[in-house]
Design a protein around this motif. Structure first.
Motif, mmCIF file in Angstrom:
data_model
loop_
_atom_site.group_PDB
_atom_site.id
_atom_site.type_symbol
_atom_site.label_atom_id
_atom_site.label_comp_id
_atom_site.label_asym_id
_atom_site.label_seq_id
_atom_site.Cartn_x
_atom_site.Cartn_y
_atom_site.Cartn_z
ATOM 1 N N ALA A 91 29.734 64.244 -29.291
ATOM 2 C CA ALA A 91 30.482 64.914 -28.223
ATOM 3 C C ALA A 91 31.941 64.477 -28.214
ATOM 4 C CB ALA A 91 29.836 64.615 -26.872
ATOM 5 N N THR A 92 32.168 63.195 -28.485
ATOM 6 C CA THR A 92 33.532 62.673 -28.533
ATOM 7 C C THR A 92 34.337 63.340 -29.647
ATOM 8 O OG1 THR A 92 32.935 60.521 -27.621
ATOM 9 C CG2 THR A 92 34.905 60.598 -28.990
ATOM 10 N N MET A 93 33.734 63.472 -30.814
ATOM 11 C CA MET A 93 34.414 64.095 -31.941
ATOM 12 C C MET A 93 34.716 65.571 -31.677
ATOM 13 S SD MET A 93 34.999 61.826 -34.316
ATOM 14 C CE MET A 93 35.317 62.886 -35.734
ATOM 15 N N VAL A 94 33.758 66.281 -31.103
ATOM 16 C CA VAL A 94 33.967 67.690 -30.796
ATOM 17 C C VAL A 94 35.105 67.848 -29.793
ATOM 18 C CG1 VAL A 94 32.959 69.730 -29.685
ATOM 19 C CG2 VAL A 94 31.637 68.433 -31.375
ATOM 20 N N ARG A 95 35.091 67.036 -28.755
ATOM 21 C CA ARG A 95 36.135 67.107 -27.733
ATOM 22 C C ARG A 95 37.517 66.836 -28.343
ATOM 23 N NH1 ARG A 95 33.583 64.109 -24.510
ATOM 24 N NH2 ARG A 95 34.652 62.117 -24.857
ATOM 25 N N GLY A 96 37.590 65.817 -29.187
ATOM 26 C CA GLY A 96 38.862 65.490 -29.815
ATOM 27 C C GLY A 96 39.362 66.580 -30.740
ATOM 28 N N LEU A 97 38.460 67.163 -31.521
ATOM 29 C CA LEU A 97 38.862 68.204 -32.470
ATOM 30 C C LEU A 97 39.257 69.492 -31.768
ATOM 31 C CD1 LEU A 97 36.289 67.493 -35.292
ATOM 32 C CD2 LEU A 97 38.786 67.408 -35.522
ATOM 33 N N ARG A 98 38.617 69.801 -30.654
ATOM 34 C CA ARG A 98 39.046 70.968 -29.880
ATOM 35 C C ARG A 98 40.482 70.786 -29.401
ATOM 36 N NH1 ARG A 98 33.500 71.602 -26.397
ATOM 37 N NH2 ARG A 98 32.395 73.032 -27.812
ATOM 38 N N ALA A 99 40.777 69.606 -28.910
ATOM 39 C CA ALA A 99 42.128 69.324 -28.441
ATOM 40 C C ALA A 99 43.131 69.333 -29.587
ATOM 41 C CB ALA A 99 42.154 67.964 -27.735
#
Length: 213
Positions: free
Chosen positions: A43-51
């Protein structure tokens, strides 16, 4: 399209592909993290990559600046240790890459700078069961390629070293980060940070093949 334009296209495409592949493996990364952590790595990686993807939509600067912006956005949005490390990796590489040239020699120097920053911030060494166990073998393998070799070919040649490094973390006990507090609970499970890094490197191979192949 000139070299600088190709570099921008590669970075943009890589970030889009990275979000796709990490999203597809979000649950797997969460399970790996749950073995000795809080299970939020995917979830952390997905959130960061979206940003990061959103950030590069707002700038038309060169590839180096795109990576710097992406790294800052990743770090701010994802939070935590892994977010800070990936953000620092991107930003450090971007500062060295700058406006190019976008070739094997420059990419190697950029990633060497990123690796140094990650090791310094995370206080991690090879064998500590972190993303360094995939990143350092990859950077070393990339540096071993002929400097005049096309970046796509050099990247492909270095990828197996990262994959082997990530796989080797299954037999390691975590020594850094939250996982270190749980000791041998992490044994038998690949490190989520090393695993997600391999996915990022594979996404770059695809981006390079699409834009430079």
């Amino acid at each position: 399209m000139g070299s600088s334009e190709i570099a921008v296209a590669v970075v943009r495409r890589w970030l889009a592909l990275a979000l796709e592949v990490i999203t597809a493996h979000e649950e797997e990364l969460g399970r790996l993290d749950a073995a000795a952590g809080d299970g939020d790595h995917g979830a952390t990686m997905v959130r960061g990559l979206r940003a990061a993807n959103a950030a590069v939509e707002k700038t038309s600067d060169g590839a180096g600046r795109l990576l710097i912006e992406a790294g800052a956005a990743f770090s701010d949005a994802s939070g935590g240790a892994s977010g800070a490390l990936i953000g620092a990796l991107l930003s450090s590489a971007g500062r060295v890459l700058d406006d190019g040239p976008f070739d094997t020699a420059t990419a190697t120097k950029a990633l060497q700078a990123g690796l140094s920053m990650v090791m310094r911030l995370g206080k991690a060494q090879p064998g500590d069961k972190t993303l360094v166990d995939a990143l350092k073998p990859f950077v070393d393998a990339l540096a071993a390629q002929p400097a005049d070799q096309p970046l796509l070919a050099a990247w492909r040649a270095a990828l197996p070293a990262a994959q082997a490094g990530a796989a080797a973390t299954r037999e390691m006990v975590a020594k850094r980060g939250r996982s270190a507090k749980l000791g041998e609970r992490s044994l038998g499970h690949a490190d989520p940070g090393a695993t997600s890094l391999v996915y990022l490197l594979q996404a770059m191979e695809t981006a390079l093949a699409e834009e430079c192949g």
